[in-house]
Write an enzyme that holds these catalytic residues in place. Sequence first.
Site, mmCIF file in Angstrom:
data_model
loop_
_atom_site.group_PDB
_atom_site.id
_atom_site.type_symbol
_atom_site.label_atom_id
_atom_site.label_comp_id
_atom_site.label_asym_id
_atom_site.label_seq_id
_atom_site.Cartn_x
_atom_site.Cartn_y
_atom_site.Cartn_z
ATOM 1 N N TYR A 104 0.874 -1.169 0.000
ATOM 2 C CA TYR A 104 0.000 0.000 0.000
ATOM 3 C C TYR A 104 0.913 1.221 0.000
ATOM 4 O O TYR A 104 1.418 1.644 1.032
ATOM 5 C CB TYR A 104 -0.922 -0.023 1.222
ATOM 6 C CG TYR A 104 -1.810 1.201 1.371
ATOM 7 C CD1 TYR A 104 -2.407 1.781 0.260
ATOM 8 C CD2 TYR A 104 -2.057 1.760 2.622
ATOM 9 C CE1 TYR A 104 -3.209 2.896 0.389
ATOM 10 C CE2 TYR A 104 -2.872 2.871 2.773
ATOM 11 C CZ TYR A 104 -3.441 3.435 1.655
ATOM 12 O OH TYR A 104 -4.243 4.547 1.781
ATOM 13 N N ASP A 143 -2.223 -1.407 -4.008
ATOM 14 C CA ASP A 143 -2.556 -0.018 -4.333
ATOM 15 C C ASP A 143 -1.251 0.755 -4.372
ATOM 16 O O ASP A 143 -0.660 1.053 -3.335
ATOM 17 C CB ASP A 143 -3.502 0.541 -3.264
ATOM 18 C CG ASP A 143 -3.816 2.007 -3.469
ATOM 19 O OD1 ASP A 143 -3.309 2.601 -4.444
ATOM 20 O OD2 ASP A 143 -4.559 2.568 -2.641
ATOM 21 N N HIS A 241 -12.230 1.247 -4.169
ATOM 22 C CA HIS A 241 -11.424 0.497 -5.121
ATOM 23 C C HIS A 241 -12.182 -0.768 -5.496
ATOM 24 O O HIS A 241 -13.035 -1.239 -4.739
ATOM 25 C CB HIS A 241 -10.092 0.067 -4.507
ATOM 26 C CG HIS A 241 -9.171 1.193 -4.147
ATOM 27 N ND1 HIS A 241 -7.992 1.432 -4.813
ATOM 28 C CD2 HIS A 241 -9.245 2.120 -3.154
ATOM 29 C CE1 HIS A 241 -7.377 2.467 -4.257
ATOM 30 N NE2 HIS A 241 -8.126 2.896 -3.255
#
Length: 250
Positions: A104, A143, A241
């Site tokens: 992330y 991500d 998302h």
Amino acid sequence: MKLISWNVNGLRAAIKKGFLDYFNEVDADIFAVQEIKLQEGQIDLELDGYEQYWNYAEKKGYSGTAVFTKKTPISVSYGMNNDSHPEGRILTLEFENYYFVTVYTPNAQRSLARLPLRLEWEDEFYQYIHQLDQDKPVILCGDMNVAHQPIDVKNDQSNRGNSGFTEEERGKMTRLLNSGFIDTLRYFHPDRDDIFTWWSYMKTVRERNIGWRIDYFIVSERLKDKLINSQAHTKVMGSDHCPIYLEINL
């Protein structure tokens, strides 16, 4: 093997919105989540057939990653080289023939106040991934908080220079992909300009597909011949998302 990555933007919230229905339906061999936003002891998740690995952020309700896997890893690392990154942003599982990394990536923030930190982090992460790649091929997902090319943003002209679409952030992604790695979705869909993985919560934005592609499955180039499919499951709700999917023959 079926692999899934999903920024759930709060795992407890996502569970209330159908996360487990999707989890059970997709039946992935490895399922990675980012931005779990919880601490140890705040969730009791029963996932039959899966081992669970968690990297919590020190700050409550912030960041964090987890991986659920059917196969037992040889080893698990938290952060880069098991260092003391306090935001729980990286988990690495070592298997016999590859490393599986979920990440992330830090956001540069709307004001770009965190851009210098982000770029330092990118350099450190680049070295870390290459260090792993020297030992075994890498499957990297998560991500990554950057839309790499104009095709990855619905309104690329008006977003140039914004957080997640600065020349500096995009350049770091270019460097990674040019150093022996493949963006798997673009490998299968090089020209699709309608595949996004994140949409703002502004009204009707997702319905109109005004989004960004900032979630990726990236693999070492020597795994290219083992790739079968790469998709974004854009219809799956429960977060800002959507999940992304990789099928690979390992």
